[in-house]
Design a protein around this motif. Structure first.
Motif, short mmCIF file in Angstrom:
data_model
loop_
_atom_site.label_atom_id
_atom_site.label_comp_id
_atom_site.label_asym_id
_atom_site.label_seq_id
_atom_site.Cartn_x
_atom_site.Cartn_y
_atom_site.Cartn_z
N HIS A 65 -18.73 -33.85 -13.63
CA HIS A 65 -17.43 -34.20 -13.06
C HIS A 65 -17.09 -35.68 -13.20
O HIS A 65 -16.08 -36.05 -13.83
N TYR A 66 -17.91 -36.56 -12.64
CA TYR A 66 -17.55 -37.99 -12.61
C TYR A 66 -17.54 -38.60 -14.01
O TYR A 66 -16.57 -39.27 -14.40
N GLN A 67 -18.59 -38.37 -14.77
CA GLN A 67 -18.61 -38.93 -16.12
C GLN A 67 -17.49 -38.34 -16.96
O GLN A 67 -16.89 -39.03 -17.79
N GLY A 68 -17.19 -37.07 -16.75
CA GLY A 68 -16.08 -36.45 -17.46
C GLY A 68 -14.76 -37.13 -17.18
O GLY A 68 -13.94 -37.35 -18.08
N ARG A 69 -14.55 -37.51 -15.91
CA ARG A 69 -13.30 -38.22 -15.56
C ARG A 69 -13.30 -39.63 -16.15
O ARG A 69 -12.23 -40.14 -16.50
N VAL A 70 -14.47 -40.25 -16.27
CA VAL A 70 -14.56 -41.56 -16.93
C VAL A 70 -14.14 -41.43 -18.39
O VAL A 70 -13.32 -42.21 -18.90
N LEU A 71 -14.68 -40.44 -19.09
CA LEU A 71 -14.33 -40.23 -20.50
C LEU A 71 -12.84 -39.91 -20.65
O LEU A 71 -12.18 -40.40 -21.57
N SER A 72 -12.33 -39.08 -19.76
CA SER A 72 -10.91 -38.74 -19.81
C SER A 72 -10.04 -39.98 -19.60
O SER A 72 -9.05 -40.19 -20.31
N MET A 73 -10.41 -40.81 -18.64
CA MET A 73 -9.64 -42.02 -18.35
C MET A 73 -9.64 -42.98 -19.54
O MET A 73 -8.60 -43.52 -19.92
N ILE A 74 -10.81 -43.19 -20.15
CA ILE A 74 -10.88 -44.06 -21.32
C ILE A 74 -9.99 -43.51 -22.44
O ILE A 74 -9.24 -44.26 -23.08
N SER B 147 -10.47 -51.37 -35.99
CA SER B 147 -10.61 -52.57 -35.19
C SER B 147 -9.98 -52.32 -33.82
O SER B 147 -8.86 -51.83 -33.73
N GLY B 148 -10.71 -52.64 -32.77
CA GLY B 148 -10.24 -52.35 -31.42
C GLY B 148 -10.64 -50.98 -30.92
O GLY B 148 -10.41 -50.65 -29.75
N GLY B 149 -11.24 -50.17 -31.80
CA GLY B 149 -11.69 -48.85 -31.41
C GLY B 149 -12.94 -48.91 -30.54
O GLY B 149 -13.64 -49.94 -30.48
N ILE B 150 -13.23 -47.79 -29.88
CA ILE B 150 -14.30 -47.73 -28.90
C ILE B 150 -15.38 -46.74 -29.34
O ILE B 150 -15.07 -45.63 -29.79
N ILE B 151 -16.63 -47.15 -29.21
CA ILE B 151 -17.78 -46.26 -29.40
C ILE B 151 -18.49 -46.16 -28.05
O ILE B 151 -18.73 -47.18 -27.39
N ILE C 282 -13.65 -31.63 -24.17
CA ILE C 282 -12.39 -31.34 -23.50
C ILE C 282 -11.89 -32.56 -22.74
O ILE C 282 -10.69 -32.90 -22.79
N CYS C 283 -12.80 -33.25 -22.06
CA CYS C 283 -12.41 -34.46 -21.33
C CYS C 283 -11.80 -35.50 -22.27
O CYS C 283 -10.76 -36.10 -21.98
N LEU C 284 -12.45 -35.73 -23.39
CA LEU C 284 -11.95 -36.71 -24.35
C LEU C 284 -10.62 -36.26 -24.96
O LEU C 284 -9.71 -37.07 -25.18
N ALA C 285 -10.49 -34.97 -25.21
CA ALA C 285 -9.27 -34.44 -25.84
C ALA C 285 -8.05 -34.58 -24.93
O ALA C 285 -6.91 -34.56 -25.42
N GLU C 286 -8.27 -34.74 -23.63
CA GLU C 286 -7.15 -34.85 -22.69
C GLU C 286 -6.26 -36.06 -22.99
O GLU C 286 -5.09 -36.07 -22.64
N GLY C 287 -6.81 -37.10 -23.64
CA GLY C 287 -6.03 -38.30 -23.90
C GLY C 287 -5.42 -38.37 -25.29
O GLY C 287 -4.75 -39.35 -25.62
N LYS D 122 -7.35 -41.52 -22.19
CA LYS D 122 -5.93 -41.65 -21.85
C LYS D 122 -5.46 -43.09 -21.96
O LYS D 122 -4.30 -43.34 -22.33
N MET D 123 -6.32 -44.05 -21.66
CA MET D 123 -5.96 -45.46 -21.82
C MET D 123 -5.81 -45.84 -23.28
O MET D 123 -4.95 -46.65 -23.65
N MET D 124 -6.65 -45.24 -24.13
CA MET D 124 -6.62 -45.55 -25.57
C MET D 124 -5.53 -44.80 -26.31
O MET D 124 -5.07 -45.23 -27.37
N GLN D 125 -5.13 -43.62 -25.79
CA GLN D 125 -4.17 -42.73 -26.45
C GLN D 125 -4.54 -42.53 -27.93
O GLN D 125 -3.76 -42.81 -28.84
N PRO D 126 -5.73 -42.02 -28.18
CA PRO D 126 -6.23 -41.94 -29.56
C PRO D 126 -5.54 -40.85 -30.37
O PRO D 126 -5.10 -39.83 -29.84
N LYS D 127 -5.49 -41.10 -31.67
CA LYS D 127 -5.02 -40.08 -32.60
C LYS D 127 -6.21 -39.33 -33.19
O LYS D 127 -6.09 -38.15 -33.52
#
Length: 212
Positions: free
Chosen positions: A43-52, A155-159, A73-78, A54-59
């Motif tokens: 739950h908590y880590q999933g919400r962390v991944l989702s928040m990151i 550049s500016g991407g997150i790992i 699924i958490c990552l796909a939310e953003g 959504k902040m990045m709005q990745p393609k």
């Protein structure tokens, strides 16, 4: 494995967004039917991944290590409207369960599932440039995966690399192979001038890396 005290983790769980219904189901199914359910982000880590995300709005997102699809699924939310997450799972026996889990969500069509060894799948994605990469697979190859994907990240991407505190062993006296592997990973990235980095004590530790 939770690094934080149990009462603090419970407080954190209770003060973030509610776990979506589909993820609650996947959480239960994983604990009932899959070996080593503690590998689930939860739950908590999933919400962390989702928040990151959504902040990045990745393609484009890349995930190495799908497991039962919770973090996917958490990552796909953003993801943007036309965004895609490529997720790589080495265990082909997980396909039926993963397809069922993804079908419960609104992001199913944004998920591209690949089966096989990551080092063999990654060359087939050579035209992709990723905004976020999440590495949560076989731990001994974390540094290899980092090196393989760095040039594929904008550049500016997150790992994000999971489990980097390794049950607290990385800052203890242990000398086993897995612990030494994580120490090498963390030490190598700490001095890597191509990226900015920090470790968050979320669950078993997540290493957040920003490509310059």
């Amino acid at each position: 494995m939770e690094i934080l005290p149990g009462d603090l983790q419970t407080y954190l769980d209770n003060h973030c967004d509610t776990e979506p219904e589909a993820l609650q189901f996947i959480n239960r199914e994983t604990h009932l039917k899959v070996l080593k359910p503690n590998m689930l982000s939860g739950h908590y880590q999933g919400r962390v991944l989702s928040m990151i995300s959504k902040m990045m709005q990745p393609k484009r997102i890349l995930e190495i290590g799908t497991f039962t699809g919770y973090a996917t699924i958490c990552l796909a939310e953003g993801l943007t409207e036309d965004g895609i997450i490529h997720t790589i799972e080495v265990n082909g026996e997980m396909e039926e369960m993963l397809n069922q889990h993804f079908s419960l969500t609104t992001v199913e069509k944004k998920i591209k599932l690949h089966f096989g060894a990551a080092e063999h799948i990654l060359p087939t994605l050579s035209t992709e440039v990723f905004d976020i990469v999440f590495i949560d697979a076989d731990k001994k190859n974390n540094l290899l995966y980092f090196e393989l994907i760095l040039d594929k990240v904008r550049s500016g991407g997150i790992i994000i690399i999971d489990n980097v505190l390794w049950k607290g062993k990385v800052y203890g006296p242990e000398k086993d192979a897995d612990t030494e592997s994580f120490r090498k990973l963390n030490d190598s990235i700490t001095v890597d001038t191509r990226v900015e980095k920090l470790i968050l004590p979320v669950r078993d530790g997540i290493l957040i890396i920003r490509k310059k």
